[in-house]
Design a protein around this motif. Structure first.
Motif, PDB file in Angstrom:
ATOM      1  N   LEU A 126       0.851  -1.190   0.000  1.00 24.08           N
ATOM      2  CA  LEU A 126       0.000   0.000   0.000  1.00 24.08           C
ATOM      3  C   LEU A 126       0.883   1.235   0.000  1.00 24.08           C
ATOM      4  N   GLU A 127       0.587   2.172  -0.899  1.00 23.77           N
ATOM      5  CA  GLU A 127       1.421   3.365  -0.965  1.00 23.77           C
ATOM      6  C   GLU A 127       0.679   4.601  -0.445  1.00 23.77           C
ATOM      7  N   GLY A 128       1.451   5.579   0.002  1.00 26.45           N
ATOM      8  CA  GLY A 128       0.872   6.836   0.480  1.00 26.45           C
ATOM      9  C   GLY A 128      -0.058   6.597   1.652  1.00 26.45           C
ATOM     10  N   ASP A 129      -1.136   7.350   1.697  1.00 32.52           N
ATOM     11  CA  ASP A 129      -2.066   7.181   2.816  1.00 32.52           C
ATOM     12  C   ASP A 129      -3.095   6.081   2.528  1.00 32.52           C
ATOM     13  N   GLY A 130      -2.967   5.449   1.400  1.00 35.07           N
ATOM     14  CA  GLY A 130      -3.833   4.309   1.101  1.00 35.07           C
ATOM     15  C   GLY A 130      -5.133   4.662   0.413  1.00 35.07           C
ATOM     16  N   THR A 131      -5.466   5.947   0.393  1.00 36.72           N
ATOM     17  CA  THR A 131      -6.745   6.363  -0.191  1.00 36.72           C
ATOM     18  C   THR A 131      -6.924   5.865  -1.622  1.00 36.72           C
ATOM     19  N   TRP A 132      -5.879   6.030  -2.409  1.00 39.86           N
ATOM     20  CA  TRP A 132      -5.929   5.669  -3.833  1.00 39.86           C
ATOM     21  C   TRP A 132      -6.376   4.221  -4.024  1.00 39.86           C
ATOM     22  N   ASP A 133      -5.795   3.327  -3.250  1.00 39.61           N
ATOM     23  CA  ASP A 133      -6.151   1.912  -3.369  1.00 39.61           C
ATOM     24  C   ASP A 133      -7.439   1.584  -2.626  1.00 39.61           C
ATOM     25  N   LEU A 134      -7.497   1.976  -1.359  1.00 37.36           N
ATOM     26  CA  LEU A 134      -8.573   1.498  -0.489  1.00 37.36           C
ATOM     27  C   LEU A 134      -9.935   2.050  -0.876  1.00 37.36           C
ATOM     28  N   ASP A 135      -9.953   3.227  -1.456  1.00 39.48           N
ATOM     29  CA  ASP A 135     -11.238   3.817  -1.824  1.00 39.48           C
ATOM     30  C   ASP A 135     -11.633   3.536  -3.279  1.00 39.48           C
ATOM     31  N   GLY A 136     -10.884   2.659  -3.921  1.00 35.97           N
ATOM     32  CA  GLY A 136     -11.320   2.172  -5.234  1.00 35.97           C
ATOM     33  C   GLY A 136     -10.792   2.922  -6.435  1.00 35.97           C
ATOM     34  N   TRP A 137     -10.052   4.000  -6.196  1.00 32.09           N
ATOM     35  CA  TRP A 137      -9.561   4.798  -7.329  1.00 32.09           C
ATOM     36  C   TRP A 137      -8.626   3.988  -8.231  1.00 32.09           C
ATOM     37  N   ASP A 138      -7.751   3.230  -7.591  1.00 28.57           N
ATOM     38  CA  ASP A 138      -6.795   2.445  -8.370  1.00 28.57           C
ATOM     39  C   ASP A 138      -7.512   1.443  -9.273  1.00 28.57           C
ATOM     40  N   ALA A 139      -8.436   0.695  -8.709  1.00 29.60           N
ATOM     41  CA  ALA A 139      -9.160  -0.306  -9.504  1.00 29.60           C
ATOM     42  C   ALA A 139      -9.987   0.369 -10.600  1.00 29.60           C
ATOM     43  N   ALA A 140     -10.584   1.501 -10.265  1.00 30.67           N
ATOM     44  CA  ALA A 140     -11.389   2.209 -11.270  1.00 30.67           C
ATOM     45  C   ALA A 140     -10.510   2.715 -12.413  1.00 30.67           C
ATOM     46  N   ALA A 141      -9.328   3.239 -12.066  1.00 24.80           N
ATOM     47  CA  ALA A 141      -8.415   3.729 -13.102  1.00 24.80           C
ATOM     48  C   ALA A 141      -8.004   2.592 -14.031  1.00 24.80           C
ATOM     49  N   LYS A 142      -7.762   1.435 -13.438  1.00 31.73           N
ATOM     50  CA  LYS A 142      -7.361   0.288 -14.255  1.00 31.73           C
ATOM     51  C   LYS A 142      -8.514  -0.183 -15.147  1.00 31.73           C
ATOM     52  N   LEU A 143      -9.711  -0.102 -14.619  1.00 31.47           N
ATOM     53  CA  LEU A 143     -10.875  -0.467 -15.437  1.00 31.47           C
ATOM     54  C   LEU A 143     -11.054   0.515 -16.597  1.00 31.47           C
ATOM     55  N   VAL A 144     -10.773   1.771 -16.330  1.00 34.06           N
ATOM     56  CA  VAL A 144     -10.850   2.776 -17.400  1.00 34.06           C
ATOM     57  C   VAL A 144      -9.870   2.419 -18.523  1.00 34.06           C
ATOM     58  N   ILE A 145      -8.674   2.006 -18.141  1.00 30.21           N
ATOM     59  CA  ILE A 145      -7.674   1.646 -19.160  1.00 30.21           C
ATOM     60  C   ILE A 145      -8.106   0.393 -19.914  1.00 30.21           C
ATOM     61  N   LEU A 146      -8.571  -0.632 -19.201  1.00 31.33           N
ATOM     62  CA  LEU A 146      -9.044  -1.846 -19.879  1.00 31.33           C
ATOM     63  C   LEU A 146     -10.199  -1.529 -20.824  1.00 31.33           C
ATOM     64  N   SER A 147     -11.082  -0.656 -20.383  1.00 32.41           N
ATOM     65  CA  SER A 147     -12.238  -0.329 -21.202  1.00 32.41           C
ATOM     66  C   SER A 147     -11.807   0.380 -22.484  1.00 32.41           C
ATOM     67  N   ASN A 148     -10.885   1.324 -22.353  1.00 34.69           N
ATOM     68  CA  ASN A 148     -10.365   2.007 -23.537  1.00 34.69           C
ATOM     69  C   ASN A 148      -9.590   1.051 -24.434  1.00 34.69           C
ATOM     70  N   ALA A 149      -8.671   0.306 -23.821  1.00 38.71           N
ATOM     71  CA  ALA A 149      -7.697  -0.450 -24.612  1.00 38.71           C
ATOM     72  C   ALA A 149      -8.252  -1.764 -25.131  1.00 38.71           C
ATOM     73  N   VAL A 150      -9.073  -2.420 -24.346  1.00 35.76           N
ATOM     74  CA  VAL A 150      -9.535  -3.760 -24.727  1.00 35.76           C
ATOM     75  C   VAL A 150     -10.976  -3.746 -25.224  1.00 35.76           C
ATOM     76  N   LEU A 151     -11.849  -3.058 -24.506  1.00 33.22           N
ATOM     77  CA  LEU A 151     -13.243  -3.013 -24.953  1.00 33.22           C
ATOM     78  C   LEU A 151     -13.413  -2.023 -26.104  1.00 33.22           C
ATOM     79  N   GLY A 152     -12.442  -1.129 -26.244  1.00 33.13           N
ATOM     80  CA  GLY A 152     -12.490  -0.200 -27.365  1.00 33.13           C
ATOM     81  C   GLY A 152     -13.516   0.904 -27.192  1.00 33.13           C
ATOM     82  N   ILE A 153     -13.745   1.272 -25.945  1.00 36.54           N
ATOM     83  CA  ILE A 153     -14.750   2.289 -25.648  1.00 36.54           C
ATOM     84  C   ILE A 153     -14.060   3.496 -25.016  1.00 36.54           C
ATOM     85  N   ARG A 154     -14.337   4.671 -25.521  1.00 33.86           N
ATOM     86  CA  ARG A 154     -13.800   5.874 -24.883  1.00 33.86           C
ATOM     87  C   ARG A 154     -14.375   5.985 -23.473  1.00 33.86           C
ATOM     88  N   THR A 155     -13.513   5.912 -22.498  1.00 36.60           N
ATOM     89  CA  THR A 155     -13.968   5.841 -21.114  1.00 36.60           C
ATOM     90  C   THR A 155     -13.152   6.764 -20.227  1.00 36.60           C
TER      91      THR A 155
END
Lengths: 370, 370
Positions: free
Chosen positions: A213-242
């Motif tokens: 866990l890095e920093g104060d943990g907010t990025w990971d624990l509050d879901g930002w990290d997972a959401a950011a990764k989903l945004v990338i998968l959606s753009n790159a793999v699903l082919g949807i501007r997200t």
């Protein structure tokens, strides 16, 4: 042997380990692929160094960073401060490795500016930094295409797991009806500890001490990290501007400790699950939330050191990919994977010949059944 | 829209399904990739058909094969017999899809001769047929390189799982210390049935009726199939010149039914495991044998419809990839995967842009957390 002059921005968890990998793998890269990496410029948050002529010694960079210093203190070639963007703008390099920390709040700077500048200058870019891709995926992809260079970011999702590569290359022509991912270690690590009886504070402290866990943990624990990764998968793999605003996400901190313990005792595991579910209209519903997974679920038996992705498709079946990483080395190694893919994909005109026969090693001949 | 004239040899389990996939996916291929597949020659064991001008109707091929006939009976354009090799030698096509059955005993013919001829003629080749690669991997790879064309065979190992792609593209620069694979469905299917109480004969009959087991079952049950797949993985991913005689292999028929039942009751599963283990000298010990896997093993919870591979590496962590396929469609779809990779990898100069934004579909916008 072909020399590849490269710039490295960010020499933390991933950047420093990349230097170690590049150092340790130099003989293999030379012997197997006839490639030699030469670090010509390097920058961290406090300073930078530049040496296009002889190249910067990787061991010196590793030593100074392990000691908590800045590359700006490297003798003769170091300077501090030295803005990363200036290093990228001047460096005589073919490729930028951008490994600075995620920083959405500051507009993903300085990473985004460095990547833009490198692409504009005709350099390839490899980055495990989610920020620039989350904020400017479309712009950067188009810029790279216009300049005829490569932008690779396989390390932005699920550490060392080639989740993007798998989705982009191996599912073409298919329709993904559902995508599920456990794209980070930290949230599972914390929930597993709480499930086993630790308090939230203890678990978070342990994860921080472990480096998960890095920093104060907010990025990971509050879901930002997972959401950011989903945004990338959606753009790159699903082919949807997200964008981030397209994802409905929540973190793990609202979970009751008792709930996690009950699940644990029943042999189930909670994971922060990123999901894209295709709707009847061909759109995707994107969400991140903690989910109690049974052991039957493809991601239901992940250890605290495993991440994974599942692609449910029409013609390619259901494909599950998991990675286990005990250290950040596999995440750092994604930069080598991406770099080699850029160079070997081109050099040999196709991937299949990119791993030539290794001379010297031979199969042990055992009893022949024929 | 770019037309791709192709030849298909072998219209059985995989070839016929490929025709169905190509038919069903035609609109998607046109809209997303600006590609159109045109079948100009097709051959099965009894006959062939050829029509370079208008292309052969995929529906007619599917209908005649579903009815148990031969494409040699296609009106006007069909002829029987029509040797596959002759079709390949004459066809005015860019790519050969070689999907004839494995036939090591007959020197992997006619597949091997067809592939050689196609490559010599400057055609790309995609094949899920293990035979030619097992017998002549090195020759074929070098021939393709000399002619400047692509030879792809992602479907030769573990059905629809991109096991070869993953190993070749995503582990470059890494050292694989161990590779483990459950590369077919049939042996696990039979052992699971015996474990649940069926006799060997009943289980084998059921697997044959299900279509999982082909012919008299010898190829799968006695380990030849798994060994052949290990030979391909060893050549393609480990980069070692390997032949069948380098693999120590055994099948599943020597197992005692009582042993399988005991394991089943203890919650464990037997799988025919193909393994490559790196020795201290840098060689690999290659073997295939039935192994009792605990649930902790990455392949220890595969269902009867799942296959998988595990790469244990130095810098890329441990990567597990599984595929679940309820039908042979994912195995047949590997030919589409390989074909698209050949054409889109080239057309766009890199994989990342190969899945352009799909217009028309949009992300459902949900509440913004930002």
């Amino acid at each position: 042997v072909r020399e590849i002059p490269f710039v490295l921005i960010g020499v933390g968890n991933l950047g420093r380990r990349f230097c170690e990998i590049a150092r340790d793998k130099a003989p293999l890269l030379r012997d197997e692929f006839e490639l030699a990496l030469r670090l010509v410029a390097v920058g961290d948050s406090q300073g930078g160094a530049c040496d296009a002529e002889t190249g910067i010694d990787l061991d010196s960079v590793v030593a100074i960073k392990r000691g908590g210093g800045t590359v700006g203190d490297l003798p003769v070639i170091g300077r501090k401060p030295w803005p990363a963007l200036d290093l990228v703008a001047r460096a005589d390099a073919e490729i930028l490795l951008e490994a600075s920390p995620v920083n959405l709040a500051l507009g993903a700077q300085p990473g985004l500016a460095c990547i833009r500048t490198a692409l504009e200058r005709g350099m390839h870019v490899v980055t495990p930094n989610k920020g620039p891709l989350v904020l400017a995926y479309d712009e950067l992809i188009q810029l790279a295409a216009r300049r005829g260079v490569e932008l690779r970011y396989d390390g932005t999702v699920a550490g060392g797991l080639p989740a993007v590569n798998l989705g982009q290359r191996d599912l073409r022509g298919g329709v993904i009806s559902r995508l599920e991912a456990v794209p980070n270690l930290s949230t599972g690590f914390v929930m597993d500890l709480v499930g086993r009886g630790a308090s939230w504070n203890e678990a978070i402290a342990l994860a921080a001490r472990d480096g998960t866990l890095e920093g104060d943990g907010t990025w990971d624990l509050d879901g930002w990290d997972a959401a950011a990764k989903l945004v990338i998968l959606s753009n790159a793999v699903l082919g949807i501007r997200t964008h981030m605003s397209d994802v409905r996400f929540e973190g793990i901190r609202s979970l009751d400790a008792a709930t996690l313990r009950e699940a644990h005792q029943a042999g189930k595991r909670y994971r922060l699950l990123a999901r894209a579910i295709r709707t009847s209209s061909g759109c995707y519903d994107l969400s991140v939330s903690p989910v109690c997974l049974t052991v039957e679920h493809p991601l239901g038996r992940l250890s605290s050191k495993q991440m994974g992705v599942v692609y449910y498709t029409d013609i390619y079946g259901t494909i599950v990919a998991l990675v286990e990483e005990q250290t950040p080395i596999p995440s750092a190694a994604t930069m080598l994977r991406d770099l080699l893919d850029i160079y070997l994909g081109r050099q040999f005109g196709g991937d299949k010949k990119s791993r030539p026969y290794t001379t010297g090693s031979r199969v042990r001949w055992s009893q022949s059944p024929l």
